[in-house]
Design an enzyme around this catalytic site. Sequence first.
Site, mmCIF file in Angstrom:
data_model
loop_
_atom_site.group_PDB
_atom_site.id
_atom_site.type_symbol
_atom_site.label_atom_id
_atom_site.label_comp_id
_atom_site.label_asym_id
_atom_site.label_seq_id
_atom_site.Cartn_x
_atom_site.Cartn_y
_atom_site.Cartn_z
ATOM 1 N N CYS A 1 0.761 0.391 8.396
ATOM 2 C CA CYS A 1 0.664 0.281 7.006
ATOM 3 C C CYS A 1 1.873 -0.102 6.045
ATOM 4 O O CYS A 1 2.454 1.019 5.399
ATOM 5 C CB CYS A 1 -0.244 1.159 6.127
ATOM 6 S SG CYS A 1 -1.030 0.801 4.533
ATOM 7 N N CYS B 1 -7.668 -1.699 5.353
ATOM 8 C CA CYS B 1 -6.426 -1.668 4.863
ATOM 9 C C CYS B 1 -6.333 -0.799 3.781
ATOM 10 O O CYS B 1 -6.292 -1.256 2.448
ATOM 11 C CB CYS B 1 -5.824 -3.055 4.502
ATOM 12 S SG CYS B 1 -4.091 -2.859 3.921
#
Length: 307
Positions: free
Chosen positions: A236, A63
């Site tokens: 994301c 991430c």
Amino acid sequence: MVIAVGLKNDYHKIPGLKRLLDDPVSPVSTIYSPDYCSKCWCNLQHFQGGHAVFTFPKQAGKCSGAAQKIMYLAHDYWTRKKIQHCTSISYATAAQALFGVPKYAASLVKVAQQRDIAVNYSLELVEVTPKHAVFTGCGDQTTTLPYKLLHVTPPMSPPACLSTSDLVSDGYLSVDKHTLQHVRYPDVFGLGDCTSTPNSKTAAAAAVQSSVVSRNVVSKLNGRQLSARYSGYGACPILTSYKGGIIAEFEYDKKICETFPFDQSKESRLCYYLQKNIFPILYWEGIVKGKWSGPAVLRKIFHPFGK
């Protein structure tokens, strides 16, 4: 065999980092581990102004957008506390862009400019002292930034159980980027952050990969050709404040793959509500239980004739 062992944080690669992370009174923290999340929140609350530095390493891990999320949320929090006038924020990234996909990078550059965040490219964190963060840049030139608060995104790599085996290439599980089958051992499949696939390492990517792997494993067990293919999809959602953010969605070769019928590179309130109310449920009740394999169906509903 299906391998999905994830990544570990390599704190030891940055001298001084682990000691300061473990020091309960130091202003050094990271949200990339449950061990230090509470400390990060305490540091943000106790910050009274000065220079805050947020870092991102050359070797991106899990991430990557989270390194910016915490920075933008910190800026918004300090603005609400009315200490922004005595606060300066720097983002030091070893990359040459704020985001790997140009469309979203351009939007994030504007966000950083609007918030007076100084973005420093090609800077790799190599040492942390109680008052300074030390970086190397182009030509191994050393740059030292003083800080009152430091958030570090540590370098990451697969755990030793994988990286020391003959299943890896350059430290990662060697799989075909479309079928997710091992390139040398046909009875081995992989998914998630530990694989060599050149995609963003996110939960959204792992959700789609899990569906591909499950279908291809069944095909392999039944002697059929592997028909399921992974497109490199990753997503994301990057919160840029307590009011909104952008939703990056893309596939291999930086191909845009947005779900909603609007430009997701622009800040929207929807991103905040998805992050706050929908994604936690989607994660715990969907991804973890194997009931969610990505938004492909939603994308067809919103774009019945394609994009």
